[in-house]
Design a protein around this motif. Structure first.
Motif, PDB file in Angstrom:
ATOM      1  N   ILE A 158       0.834  -1.211   0.000  1.00 14.76           N
ATOM      2  CA  ILE A 158       0.000   0.000   0.000  1.00 14.76           C
ATOM      3  C   ILE A 158       0.869   1.261   0.000  1.00 14.76           C
ATOM      4  N   ALA A 159       1.631   1.476   1.061  1.00 12.87           N
ATOM      5  CA  ALA A 159       2.358   2.736   1.232  1.00 12.87           C
ATOM      6  C   ALA A 159       3.322   3.056   0.090  1.00 12.87           C
ATOM      7  N   PRO A 160       4.219   2.157  -0.293  1.00 15.34           N
ATOM      8  CA  PRO A 160       5.159   2.548  -1.365  1.00 15.34           C
ATOM      9  C   PRO A 160       4.474   2.780  -2.721  1.00 15.34           C
ATOM     10  N   PHE A 161       3.526   1.928  -3.060  1.00 17.01           N
ATOM     11  CA  PHE A 161       2.872   2.035  -4.363  1.00 17.01           C
ATOM     12  C   PHE A 161       2.034   3.311  -4.457  1.00 17.01           C
ATOM     13  N   TYR A 162       1.104   3.469  -3.527  1.00 14.53           N
ATOM     14  CA  TYR A 162       0.197   4.621  -3.591  1.00 14.53           C
ATOM     15  C   TYR A 162       0.896   5.904  -3.147  1.00 14.53           C
ATOM     16  N   GLY A 163       1.838   5.788  -2.208  1.00 16.07           N
ATOM     17  CA  GLY A 163       2.588   6.971  -1.780  1.00 16.07           C
ATOM     18  C   GLY A 163       3.376   7.580  -2.919  1.00 16.07           C
ATOM     19  N   ALA A 164       4.002   6.730  -3.729  1.00 14.65           N
ATOM     20  CA  ALA A 164       4.764   7.230  -4.878  1.00 14.65           C
ATOM     21  C   ALA A 164       3.839   7.911  -5.880  1.00 14.65           C
ATOM     22  N   LEU A 165       2.668   7.336  -6.122  1.00  9.48           N
ATOM     23  CA  LEU A 165       1.730   7.945  -7.077  1.00  9.48           C
ATOM     24  C   LEU A 165       1.189   9.284  -6.563  1.00  9.48           C
ATOM     25  N   VAL A 166       0.948   9.385  -5.267  1.00 12.64           N
ATOM     26  CA  VAL A 166       0.501  10.672  -4.694  1.00 12.64           C
ATOM     27  C   VAL A 166       1.616  11.700  -4.806  1.00 12.64           C
ATOM     28  N   LEU A 167       2.847  11.289  -4.515  1.00 14.26           N
ATOM     29  CA  LEU A 167       3.984  12.207  -4.608  1.00 14.26           C
ATOM     30  C   LEU A 167       4.175  12.711  -6.043  1.00 14.26           C
ATOM     31  N   ILE A 168       4.068  11.815  -7.003  1.00 13.92           N
ATOM     32  CA  ILE A 168       4.159  12.225  -8.416  1.00 13.92           C
ATOM     33  C   ILE A 168       3.044  13.209  -8.758  1.00 13.92           C
TER      34      ILE A 168
END
Length: 179
Positions: A158-168
């Motif tokens: 959850i965190a790495p996948f969606y966190g990266a997309l939110v950051l982008i």
């Protein structure tokens, strides 16, 4: 003709024979194996649904972030971020449910506590709260029922996948607003 003198049972339990001891004993090993197969099928479906959610998200994010970049629209980038958050919540709920069913699987496999035969209720994996435990407030009970716990959000899926997309998305929104 006289009245019928046969005794009429007062309730249905009088009509039923007494259960044999073998009928109320623990389920057989074959029943337990089948129960575990049912639970495993649910876990597999939850895992597949989680993967499908990630698959559905990628075209949405690609389209919104791509449009936001080409048209310099921070609003569209924020819309993409909202989509990421929505799919993250959906995926986290799948993971939360999957963990509950894995707990049920372990309980049935290890015979930690009695579970109804062929039950797919994950609440049976845990001990019930003590009778003298205070009742949580309604909103807290609802939040516990529908919101995944923090360990689910911090999960590697959850965190790495969606966190990266939110950051982008945030970078795209900032870039679009600064130009």
């Amino acid at each position: 003709m006289g009245a019928d003198t046969r005794a009429v049972p007062r309730d249905r339990r009088d009509l039923m024979p007494e259960p044999e001891e073998s009928l109320i004993s623990a389920p057989s090993d074959e029943d337990r194996r089948q129960h575990l197969a049912f639970i495993q099928a649910v876990v597999t479906r939850m895992s597949a649904a989680s993967s499908a959610a990630k698959g559905w998200l990628l075209p949405v994010v690609t389209a919104t972030y791509g449009y936001a970049l080409t048209k310099q629209s921070g609003t569209v980038a924020l819309l993409g971020i909202a989509g990421v958050v929505l799919f993250a919540f959906l995926d986290a709920n799948y993971l939360r449910q999957e963990k509950l069913y894995r707990d049920l699987y372990v309980t049935v496999a290890n015979r930690k506590r009695p579970v109804s035969p062929f039950s797919l209720n994950p609440a049976e994996a845990n001990d019930p709260p003590p009778s003298d435990a205070p009742e949580p407030k309604k909103w807290i009970a609802a939040a516990r029922k529908w919101m995944p716990e923090m360990d689910v959000w911090k999960s590697w899926s959850i965190a790495p996948f969606y966190g990266a997309l939110v950051l982008i998305g945030l970078l795209i929104a900032v870039r679009a607003c600064c130009r």
